[in-house]
Design an enzyme around this catalytic site. Structure first.
Site, PDB file in Angstrom:
ATOM      1  N   ASP A  38      47.412 -14.502  -1.699  1.00  0.00           N
ATOM      2  CA  ASP A  38      48.558 -13.826  -2.476  1.00  0.00           C
ATOM      3  C   ASP A  38      48.636 -14.878  -3.671  1.00  0.00           C
ATOM      4  OD1 ASP A  38      49.989 -15.706  -1.108  1.00  0.00           O
ATOM      5  OD2 ASP A  38      51.576 -14.628  -0.659  1.00  0.00           O
ATOM      6  N   ASN A  67      51.018  -7.348   5.143  1.00  0.00           N
ATOM      7  CA  ASN A  67      49.817  -7.466   5.849  1.00  0.00           C
ATOM      8  C   ASN A  67      50.018  -7.131   7.491  1.00  0.00           C
ATOM      9  OD1 ASN A  67      47.632  -7.665   4.520  1.00  0.00           O
ATOM     10  ND2 ASN A  67      47.540  -9.933   4.405  1.00  0.00           N
ATOM     11  N   ARG A  99      58.476 -10.541 -17.342  1.00  0.00           N
ATOM     12  CA  ARG A  99      57.599  -9.300 -17.061  1.00  0.00           C
ATOM     13  C   ARG A  99      56.803  -9.374 -15.870  1.00  0.00           C
ATOM     14  NH1 ARG A  99      57.087  -9.846 -22.842  1.00  0.00           N
ATOM     15  NH2 ARG A  99      54.795 -10.571 -22.585  1.00  0.00           N
ATOM     16  N   HIS A 136      45.337  -5.556   7.086  1.00  0.00           N
ATOM     17  CA  HIS A 136      44.657  -5.970   5.831  1.00  0.00           C
ATOM     18  C   HIS A 136      44.338  -5.268   4.734  1.00  0.00           C
ATOM     19  CE1 HIS A 136      45.137 -10.011   7.415  1.00  0.00           C
ATOM     20  NE2 HIS A 136      44.634  -9.472   8.766  1.00  0.00           N
TER      21      HIS A 136
END
Length: 283
Positions: free
Chosen positions: A215, A180, A236, A185
């Site tokens: 996040d 960011n 994964r 952004h």
């Protein structure tokens, strides 16, 4: 065909119902339309001649016709006014949501059904859209906190009845702030969208991937009987986060940390999801 009273003919009755703005049609006991106004022809997308000549089975999908006829039969048999929400497919193949009001009328010893249609398609679509917005993250279109909380409640109820195992993962992206700060952004948003797509492709349809904000993501795994299955999903997810992302013409690398609650019994509200990091870490 003559009617008693001050309306001597079908043509006079046709002229009267044609001024009505809502679709109106009349059926006989054999489920054949014998009269309909201009608004009904426009709504169904067929000419008056076609509507009068062909049966419902010729004009509409069979599953819709069966619903129509079941409702018609109840009105014919009981004489009660009926109001039902139904799906109607028009001549162009568009599915419409309608509220149909039906009533039995007796003319010259013969029973007829008079129906008035209100098209509520736009209202139902707006309602569904508003519901979707209330329970989904606008950036990723993933379920939001509210929907995740609802699904956790459902999982807890199933667990109490069936003993079905559930696991809740809290996924926090590493080094996202650097992306960011360096690329802006908008690039950060693109990265979030890309990661959301990756993580959603990892789990099963019965599982839930949710964006909590920023996040932070959560994954509700349903009926993972073997702990190794949970470990495999976590692996994964970490692999998906470690692969490079293309943002702002540059290749960037991030990572992820995962907090695990092996039993959802520990979690009764999504507001405590962040505390999962203290339960167990997988990174």
């Amino acid at each position: 065909m003559k009617f008693p009273g001050s309306i001597p003919s079908i043509s006079d009755l046709q002229a009267i119902i044609n001024v009505m703005p809502l679709p109106v049609f009349v059926k006989n006991r054999a489920h054949r339309i014998v009269l309909l106004n201009d608004a009904a022809c426009e709504f169904f997308g067929h000419s008056r001649e076609v509507m009068l000549r062909f049966s419902d089975y010729d004009l509409f999908p069979t599953e819709e016709v069966e619903v129509f006829h079941a409702a018609d039969d109840k009105v014919f048999e009981s004489g009660a006014i009926s109001e039902n929400e139904e799906q109607v497919t028009d001549a162009a193949g568009r599915s419409r949501t309608v509220i149909t009001r039906k009533r039995r009328v007796r003319l010259n010893t013969h029973d007829f059904l008079v129906a008035i249609i209100s098209d509520v398609t736009a209202y139902r679509e707006a309602e569904a859209h508003n519901y979707h917005l209330a329970f989904h993250d606008p950036l990723t279109d993933l379920p939001n906190r509210a929907l995740l909380s609802e699904r956790i409640d459902h999982a807890l109820l199933r667990r109490s009845r069936t003993g079905e195992r559930c696991t809740l993962l809290y996924v926090d992206l590493d080094r996202f702030k650097e992306v960011n700060d360096t690329h802006g952004h908008q690039s950060g948003d693109l990265l979030i969208q890309s990661f959301a797509s990756r993580i959603a492709s990892i789990v099963r349809a019965t599982d839930t991937v949710s964006r909590l904000g920023g996040d932070e993501f959560a994954v509700l795994l349903i009926d993972r009987g073997d702990p190794s299955d949970v470990d495999a999903v976590c692996q994964r997810i970490l692999e998906a986060a470690s692969k490079p992302f293309e943002v702002d013409g540059a290749r960037v690398y991030i990572g992820a940390s995962i907090g695990i609650a092996e039993t959802v019994d520990e979690v009764t509200n999504v507001s405590v999801v962040k505390n999962l990091g203290t339960v167990e870490r997988f990174s």
